[in-house]
Every structure is written in C-alpha cells, then in structure tokens.
Design an enzyme around this catalytic site. Structure first.
Site, mmCIF file in Angstrom:
data_model
loop_
_atom_site.group_PDB
_atom_site.id
_atom_site.type_symbol
_atom_site.label_atom_id
_atom_site.label_comp_id
_atom_site.label_asym_id
_atom_site.label_seq_id
_atom_site.Cartn_x
_atom_site.Cartn_y
_atom_site.Cartn_z
ATOM 1 N N CYS A 2 0.852 -1.179 0.000
ATOM 2 C CA CYS A 2 0.000 0.000 0.000
ATOM 3 C C CYS A 2 0.889 1.231 0.000
ATOM 4 O O CYS A 2 2.098 1.141 0.211
ATOM 5 C CB CYS A 2 -0.900 0.046 1.238
ATOM 6 S SG CYS A 2 -2.063 -1.330 1.366
ATOM 7 N N GLY A 28 -0.679 0.435 -5.164
ATOM 8 C CA GLY A 28 -2.024 -0.073 -4.905
ATOM 9 C C GLY A 28 -3.033 0.576 -5.815
ATOM 10 O O GLY A 28 -3.028 1.802 -5.975
ATOM 11 N N ASN A 102 0.193 0.713 6.165
ATOM 12 C CA ASN A 102 0.846 -0.105 5.147
ATOM 13 C C ASN A 102 1.591 -1.221 5.849
ATOM 14 O O ASN A 102 2.439 -0.974 6.700
ATOM 15 C CB ASN A 102 1.836 0.744 4.326
ATOM 16 C CG ASN A 102 2.672 -0.100 3.379
ATOM 17 O OD1 ASN A 102 2.231 -1.153 2.930
ATOM 18 N ND2 ASN A 102 3.861 0.361 3.068
ATOM 19 N N GLY A 103 1.263 -2.474 5.496
ATOM 20 C CA GLY A 103 1.937 -3.616 6.101
ATOM 21 C C GLY A 103 0.940 -4.689 6.496
ATOM 22 O O GLY A 103 -0.238 -4.620 6.140
ATOM 23 N N TYR A 243 11.012 -5.030 -6.800
ATOM 24 C CA TYR A 243 9.785 -4.893 -7.565
ATOM 25 C C TYR A 243 8.942 -3.679 -7.227
ATOM 26 O O TYR A 243 8.524 -2.948 -8.114
ATOM 27 C CB TYR A 243 8.928 -6.159 -7.378
ATOM 28 C CG TYR A 243 7.624 -6.157 -8.135
ATOM 29 C CD1 TYR A 243 7.573 -6.521 -9.470
ATOM 30 C CD2 TYR A 243 6.433 -5.789 -7.510
ATOM 31 C CE1 TYR A 243 6.374 -6.516 -10.171
ATOM 32 C CE2 TYR A 243 5.227 -5.777 -8.205
ATOM 33 C CZ TYR A 243 5.204 -6.147 -9.533
ATOM 34 O OH TYR A 243 4.031 -6.136 -10.224
ATOM 35 N N SER A 284 10.447 -3.789 -16.206
ATOM 36 C CA SER A 284 11.652 -4.339 -15.586
ATOM 37 C C SER A 284 12.896 -3.918 -16.353
ATOM 38 O O SER A 284 13.906 -4.607 -16.345
ATOM 39 C CB SER A 284 11.571 -5.867 -15.536
ATOM 40 O OG SER A 284 10.372 -6.291 -14.957
ATOM 41 N N ASP A 345 12.878 -10.468 -16.343
ATOM 42 C CA ASP A 345 11.825 -9.986 -15.450
ATOM 43 C C ASP A 345 12.400 -9.810 -14.063
ATOM 44 O O ASP A 345 13.449 -10.384 -13.729
ATOM 45 C CB ASP A 345 10.649 -10.970 -15.430
ATOM 46 C CG ASP A 345 9.326 -10.292 -15.065
ATOM 47 O OD1 ASP A 345 9.358 -9.116 -14.657
ATOM 48 O OD2 ASP A 345 8.278 -10.941 -15.193
ATOM 49 N N ASP A 346 11.701 -9.021 -13.225
ATOM 50 C CA ASP A 346 12.236 -8.737 -11.892
ATOM 51 C C ASP A 346 11.892 -9.812 -10.875
ATOM 52 O O ASP A 346 12.509 -9.871 -9.809
ATOM 53 C CB ASP A 346 11.762 -7.362 -11.395
ATOM 54 C CG ASP A 346 10.273 -7.153 -11.593
ATOM 55 O OD1 ASP A 346 9.525 -8.146 -11.544
ATOM 56 O OD2 ASP A 346 9.857 -6.007 -11.812
ATOM 57 N N CYS A 382 5.008 -14.751 2.005
ATOM 58 C CA CYS A 382 5.404 -13.610 2.819
ATOM 59 C C CYS A 382 4.264 -13.251 3.766
ATOM 60 O O CYS A 382 3.105 -13.229 3.365
ATOM 61 C CB CYS A 382 5.742 -12.411 1.937
ATOM 62 S SG CYS A 382 6.186 -10.950 2.891
#
Length: 454
Positions: A2, A28, A102-103, A243, A284, A345-346, A382
């Site tokens: 976010c 976002g 955010n998180g 990213y 990327s 790509d990343d 994650c």
C-alpha cells in the site's frame, strides 16, 4: 503493498496528499482515500478505483484543514470493497481519529479474537481495524499513550499514519520492513510518505527516513517530536528494491535504480545467455539493462506495454491476471523475428505472465527464448504484506528451473542467487528475505511460519 502519506501544517494539505498518492499509484490500485482535519473535525473521502477516479475538485472543497492523511490500497487481507478502503475513521471517547496503514500484522487473528471477546464489532476483514479498536479500548487518558499502548499489542510490519482533529502521528515498526520517508514542504509544512518519489512530485525537501521503531508527533506551531518507541531491529524488505518501489525512489538511503542495475549485472555473471538481444518485461527495464550491460549484449524495448492496464501481480484473482496479461503487453515482431532473445523480469511468482510472454515471443518469430529473473526463486509465503499467501501458488516450490522452463515454454530459465541479491542490495544491513529463505524469525514473526496475516 500500500501507499501511505501524511501532510501536516500546510494550507493545501489534501491536495498535496492527492498528488503524493498519484505518485505512488503503483503501490495499490484497488482503492484510494484521504481524510483531512481542521482542528475541530475530520472529513473523509474514499472509494474503489484509482486516485484520479476517486477525487475531483469538489473533493478538495470538503477536505479542509492543514492536516491530511491518505492511502492507496493493495489488498493482502480483506476484500476488494469500499468498506476495506482506507483511511479508517472512527469516533471514540477522546474524539475522532483516522488511520492509514501499510503492512501486515502477523498476530491479527489473535488480537481480533481478544477484541471480539471484549465486545468489539468489526465491519471489515482488515488488520487495520484492529488498530482502531485497540486505541479506542485503551484505558489511557491521552491519545499518544493509547497509541503506545496499542503498539505493544501488535506484531509484524507496519507504517502507520494516525490523525486526530489537531495532531498527526507517524510510526514505523521496529524492523523497518516497509519504507517511510520524511520531507519538508516549500510552505514550511511536513510530509511523510512511503516513497521519496512522492516528495519529489510536490517539491518537498527530503529530510530523512523515519527510523525503525520511531514515532513522530506533529502539532500545530511546534517542531515534530520524535520518540523511539522500540529498539530498532532493522530488516527492510528486499522486495521494495526488486519490484515494488519506483526506480526513481530512494529507499532507506539506497537508490532503487542503481540497485536494480546491480541485480542485472550479477544476474549476467551467474546466468549468462547466448542470445542476440535482451528484452525487458515492462516495467523491468532497469534490471534488464544491467543484464545486457553485464554481457555486452544488445538491449531493446521489444515489448510494448499498454499503460492503461494495471499491474497484473496485484490483481486479486487469477482469472483477471490471465486476461490482463494479453491486454497489457504486445511484442514488436520486427525486432524479435528470427532472433535468440533473453527476456528479463524482476521476479517470478506464479508463472502466469511469464508463460504468456514466452508464447507471445514465439508467435512473434523468436528463434529461442531464454527467461532470466533478477531475483532468487520465491519459495515461501510472505507474512508482511506481499500477495503470496500460500506455497501452492508459488511455481518455484513445485518445479526446478528446468521444469519451469518446460512449463512456460522457454529454452531456459535462470534466477539470481540469494548471494547475488544481497551483494546488489549491499551487505551493510540485514534484509527481510522471507520469500526466498523462509526465515520467518528474522522479520517480526516471532512464533512460526504460520503465524502470519492473510
């Protein structure tokens, strides 16, 4: 992911927050919101959609006051609904508050269940609502003490901007997992934002990064007050550099563009490709350029992106991701036909985009297609705010690089090693590398890999 922003002490606070959110739209796309405070009342506008879709000139006639906080939503918990948009506003014993977050809170359900037992009624699935309830139910007499009380009860990744009718509080978790920068506006006001690109757009002077474990308190007519709430255990998220962050941002003192070039250089050393030209997967290009430089290869922008289609990784359903890849990318046949190409790509998460890109390149006449990824294999979910909730979705948990190549139709696939990533990031700090090494104990998850959010 976010975006959060807080503006204090400016006569055009809401408009500055709007432009800052516009600069951070990449973080976002599901919803956007701004709340403003004029010392007596908090006013809020939020809705589903992009920043430019949610706000118009009439919005800023309502959003009065010299303090404004804002949010762009990317959902890792909750649903894509206007109820889950932020900031979250509430009236409680001491008045009114608004919260942008955010998180991800890794002990979300444990805290929520305790609050429900104490009579709390929830309207959303967001962990952010936990924060509001914890503040409202605290027995402390002052808001600052209620916030401190709340912080002792949450765990995980968070950058918080909390607004009362007359103050603003900016807080970063002790791990510093998500970025947060502080700047000074030309009119003397203050701005805190997830990325420095937001500061650049509004001509704010970068002052410093908010420290891990720090709370800044803003009050009219006074300089910001800093309190170190927790001892820092600094572990910034590597994915910001791989990213999420815009390449023109500086995250915790490190230039994102420069870091991505180094990732490309290291990828070229570790996973060279015998090809005629290197193509980036939009957007990327920075890592791909580093890869081409590292091997002395021709670099071409051989895939055109339709910028009116959003990022596929942060779309909530697989069906929408599949369709948007086709709408989003188009190869330039003139450059590709008869060539051996390396496509860089990343990151590679689910394999959806990669599979369709390889197919596009084959249809455009590519003789060989070699996929190179400027990040290590993502093998673990994650828990701190990246949309990889289950291992079943991660292609690298099911297949070897050779098997991935077969699955996506490429001649070969090569990933940057974990050591190559750390070398590019710099060895001066410990990074949160959960997605790559599964070390949930190194970034705020204190019990087990299953203790995380949604």
């Amino acid at each position: 992911m976010c975006a959060v922003v807080g503006v204090f002490g400016s006569d055009t606070a809401a408009k500055i927050a709007y432009y800052a959110l516009f600069a951070m739209q990449h973080r976002g796309q599901e919803s956007s919101g701004i709340s403003s405070a004029d010392g007596e009342k908090i006013r809020l506008i939020k809705n589903r959609g992009l920043v430019t879709e949610v706000f118009d000139e009439e919005s800023f006639q309502l959003l009065e006051g010299r303090c404004a906080i804002g949010h762009n939503r990317y959902s890792t918990a909750g649903k894509d609904s206007v109820l889950d948009a932020q900031p979250v506003f509430a009236r409680y014993k001491l008045g009114e508050i608004s919260v942008a977050h955010n998180g991800n809170l890794v002990n979300k359900m444990e805290v929520r269940n305790r609050l429900i037992e104490r009579g709390a009624i929830f309207q959303t699935d967001m962990d952010t609502e936990n924060i509001v309830h914890l503040i409202a139910k605290s027995q402390e007499d002052h808001l600052v003490d209620r916030i401190k009380d709340m912080l002792t009860k949450i765990e995980g990744a968070y950058c918080l901007i909390i607004q009362s009718r007359s103050k603003m509080f900016v807080i970063r978790d002790r791990f510093g997992i998500r970025p947060l920068s502080l700047g000074r506006l030309p009119d003397g006001g203050w701005i805190a934002a997830s990325e420095t690109c937001a500061l650049d757009l509004v001509d704010a002077e970068f002052v410093r990064d908010v420290r891990p474990g720090e709370m800044l308190i803003f009050e009219e007519g006074k300089e910001p007050v800093s309190e170190q709430i927790f001892e820092p255990d600094y572990r910034p998220c590597a994915f910001e550099y791989i990213y999420f962050a815009r390449p023109d941002s500086i995250i915790d003192g490190k230039n994102v563009y420069e870091t991505r070039v180094k990732m490309g250089h290291n990828l070229a050393k570790e996973q060279p490709a015998d090809v005629d030209l290197v193509l980036p997967v939009p957007d990327s290009g920075v890592a791909a350029m580093g890869f081409a430089e590292g091997q002395g290869l021709r670099f071409e922008m051989g895939i055109v992106r339709n910028h009116y289609v959003g990022r596929t990784f942060i779309e909530p359903t697989q069906q929408i991701r599949d369709l948007k890849v086709k709408l989003k990318l188009s190869p330039i046949k003139y450059l590709i036909e008869g060539k051996r190409v390396a496509i860089v790509d990343d990151s590679l998460v689910r394999g959806t985009t990669s599979r369709q890109i390889v197919r596009m390149l084959r249809h455009a006449g590519a003789k060989e297609v070699h996929m190179r990824i400027a990040a290590p294999e993502i093998k673990f979910p994650c828990r701190y705010g990246i949309d990889t909730p289950t291992q079943a979705e991660l292609i690298s948990t099911r297949y070897t690089p050779q098997e991935i190549a077969e699955y996506i139709g490429a001649d070969s696939v090569g990933f940057l090693s974990l050591d190559g990533l750390v070398d590019a990031l710099g060895r001066d700090r410990n990074y949160s590398l959960v997605s790559f090494d599964g070390n949930y104990f190194a970034g705020g998850c204190t019990e087990s890999p299953s203790c995380g959010g949604e």
